[in-house]
Design an enzyme around this catalytic site. Structure first.
Site, PDB file in Angstrom:
ATOM      1  N   ARG A 100     -31.641 -11.279  23.528  1.00 30.31           N
ATOM      2  CA  ARG A 100     -30.436 -11.204  22.681  1.00 30.31           C
ATOM      3  C   ARG A 100     -29.421 -12.253  23.089  1.00 30.31           C
ATOM      4  O   ARG A 100     -29.105 -12.378  24.269  1.00 30.31           O
ATOM      5  CB  ARG A 100     -29.805  -9.816  22.804  1.00 30.31           C
ATOM      6  CG  ARG A 100     -28.643  -9.615  21.846  1.00 30.31           C
ATOM      7  CD  ARG A 100     -28.044  -8.234  21.988  1.00 30.31           C
ATOM      8  NE  ARG A 100     -26.825  -8.267  22.756  1.00 30.31           N
ATOM      9  CZ  ARG A 100     -26.205  -7.188  23.242  1.00 30.31           C
ATOM     10  NH1 ARG A 100     -26.717  -5.989  23.048  1.00 30.31           N
ATOM     11  NH2 ARG A 100     -25.095  -7.319  23.911  1.00 30.31           N
TER      12      ARG A 100
ATOM     13  N   ASP B 230     -22.290  -4.210  19.266  1.00 29.69           N
ATOM     14  CA  ASP B 230     -22.298  -4.765  20.622  1.00 29.69           C
ATOM     15  C   ASP B 230     -20.899  -5.145  21.118  1.00 29.69           C
ATOM     16  O   ASP B 230     -20.133  -5.788  20.401  1.00 29.69           O
ATOM     17  CB  ASP B 230     -23.211  -6.000  20.668  1.00 29.69           C
ATOM     18  CG  ASP B 230     -24.656  -5.615  20.365  1.00 29.69           C
ATOM     19  OD1 ASP B 230     -25.091  -4.551  20.824  1.00 29.69           O
ATOM     20  OD2 ASP B 230     -25.325  -6.377  19.644  1.00 29.69           O
TER      21      ASP B 230
ATOM     22  N   HIS C 132     -26.145  -0.472  15.134  1.00 30.44           N
ATOM     23  CA  HIS C 132     -27.599  -0.440  15.305  1.00 30.44           C
ATOM     24  C   HIS C 132     -27.957   0.442  16.491  1.00 30.44           C
ATOM     25  O   HIS C 132     -27.102   0.769  17.318  1.00 30.44           O
ATOM     26  CB  HIS C 132     -28.150  -1.860  15.513  1.00 30.44           C
ATOM     27  CG  HIS C 132     -27.545  -2.538  16.700  1.00 30.44           C
ATOM     28  ND1 HIS C 132     -26.327  -3.183  16.647  1.00 30.44           N
ATOM     29  CD2 HIS C 132     -27.972  -2.644  17.989  1.00 30.44           C
ATOM     30  CE1 HIS C 132     -26.031  -3.657  17.840  1.00 30.44           C
ATOM     31  NE2 HIS C 132     -27.011  -3.341  18.677  1.00 30.44           N
TER      32      HIS C 132
ATOM     33  N   HIS D  59     -24.331   1.850  17.824  1.00 32.75           N
ATOM     34  CA  HIS D  59     -23.187   1.136  18.386  1.00 32.75           C
ATOM     35  C   HIS D  59     -23.140  -0.258  17.772  1.00 32.75           C
ATOM     36  O   HIS D  59     -24.102  -0.714  17.148  1.00 32.75           O
ATOM     37  CB  HIS D  59     -23.358   1.002  19.910  1.00 32.75           C
ATOM     38  CG  HIS D  59     -24.556   0.207  20.297  1.00 32.75           C
ATOM     39  ND1 HIS D  59     -25.843   0.728  20.279  1.00 32.75           N
ATOM     40  CD2 HIS D  59     -24.686  -1.091  20.666  1.00 32.75           C
ATOM     41  CE1 HIS D  59     -26.692  -0.213  20.633  1.00 32.75           C
ATOM     42  NE2 HIS D  59     -26.026  -1.333  20.870  1.00 32.75           N
TER      43      HIS D  59
HETATM   44  C1  SIN Z   1     -29.102  -3.677  21.404  1.00 32.48           C
HETATM   45  O1  SIN Z   1     -28.415  -2.692  21.233  1.00 32.48           O
HETATM   46  O2  SIN Z   1     -28.603  -4.784  21.577  1.00 32.48           O
HETATM   47  C2  SIN Z   1     -30.600  -3.538  21.433  1.00 32.48           C
HETATM   48  C3  SIN Z   1     -31.166  -2.762  20.319  1.00 32.48           C
HETATM   49  C4  SIN Z   1     -32.644  -2.596  20.493  1.00 32.48           C
HETATM   50  O3  SIN Z   1     -33.143  -2.651  21.630  1.00 32.48           O
HETATM   51  O4  SIN Z   1     -33.353  -2.412  19.493  1.00 32.48           O
END
Ligand code: SIN
Length: 290
Positions: free
Chosen positions: A275, A108, A259, A106
């Site tokens: 994040r 974000d 990602h 996806h």
């Molecule tokens: C995310 O999708 O923001 C997190 C990805 C992850 O936990 O590696």
């Protein structure tokens, strides 16, 4: 140019920036180079930032633009609501961060009217084994599609439906969304191919989990197209899989990459990531050649 030293992460995309300390002031010329590297490479790694705190991460991230507060407010870092905690850790009987999701590709907040420009992800604790983050370039995937599919996608709009997707995938794990959270995430239409606002490069802007259908097509017709697109985008040789070390920071451009989190043994190992999410703008359709 600031003379920033970079090394490639993958043949098609991604770069490591060497020698930057995010706890120290970064001059405007150097920052402009960091920003350009993110826009051109899609994924940027900066190692060795275990010494920085949430304030440093927020200050660095805010140089890219305004920061988002995630809709899942229960996972914001106390005292630092700009930091969205991603973790499997349970304290006092409650999960301290978003858990169990994000294992499918996806970008974000793609389901918002103005999806996130990019995210800055800092490794605070990571398992010895597993728990990597994998990335693919949706600009490279666009280039790799057969011509007829690429031309078709140039004219398509996709309907993102976060509530439909959450109810199916995450509600059993994380509980239902509140009415306020649902109100913040109505179905949203975005072009299937977007032009990168800084480089102009076209990239697929699609999601296997949040796109319910293409405008004018049924869910079944849309699924067939999505399956073909994802089979091109998500191939082992197209992926950069980042193995986390404590203090790593990875910045990804949500406008040109996707990602996913890789699995690890969540019953014994701890993973804690912070994040920050940078606000973006409304995706613009790729300009058609005249
Ligand atoms: C995310 O999708 O923001 C997190 C990805 C992850 O936990 O590696």
């Amino acid at each position: 140019m600031s003379g920033l030293e970079t090394r490639p992460l993958h043949a098609d995309f991604g770069a490591e920036i060497v020698g930057l300390d995010l706890a120290r002031p970064i001059d405007d010329v150097t920052f402009a180079d960091v920003r350009r590297t993110v826009a051109e490479s899609g994924v940027v790694l900066i190692r060795g930032q275990a010494h920085i705190g949430p304030e440093d991460q927020v200050a660095f991230s805010a140089r890219f633009g305004m920061l988002e507060e995630h809709v899942l407010t229960q996972f914001l870092l106390p005292g630092h609501p700009e930091i969205f905690v991603v973790s499997n850790i349970v304290e006092n009987g409650r999960h301290i961060g978003a858990h169990g999701g994000a294992k499918q590709y996806h970008s974000d907040l793609a389901y918002l009217s103005e999806p996130s420009m990019g995210s800055v992800f800092r490794c605070v604790e990571c398992p010895d084994d597993g728990g990597e983050t994998a990335f693919v370039s949706m600009a490279a995937a666009y280039d790799a599609l057969p011509d007829d599919l690429r031309r078709r996608l140039d004219g398509l709009d996709a309907v993102y439906d976060y509530v439909w997707s959450y109810d199916k995938r995450l509600a059993p794990l994380r509980g239902p969304l509140s009415e306020a959270q649902k109100a913040k995430t109505p179905p949203m239409v975005h072009p299937a191919v977007r032009a990168h606002p800084e480089t102009g490069r076209p990239a697929l802007f699609l999601s296997d989990i949040w796109v319910r259908n293409f405008v004018g097509l049924t869910e079944a017709e849309s699924r067939a197209i999505l399956n073909e697109v994802m089979a091109t985008a998500i191939r082992p040789d197209a992926e950069y899989v980042h193995c986390w070390r404590l203090g790593d920071i990875v910045i990804w451009d949500n406008r040109s990459t996707m990602h996913r989190a890789c699995p690890f043994d969540e019953t014994i190992a701890r993973r804690l990531m912070h994040r920050t999410t940078i606000k973006g703008d409304r995706p613009q359709r790729k300009r058609q050649a005249s």
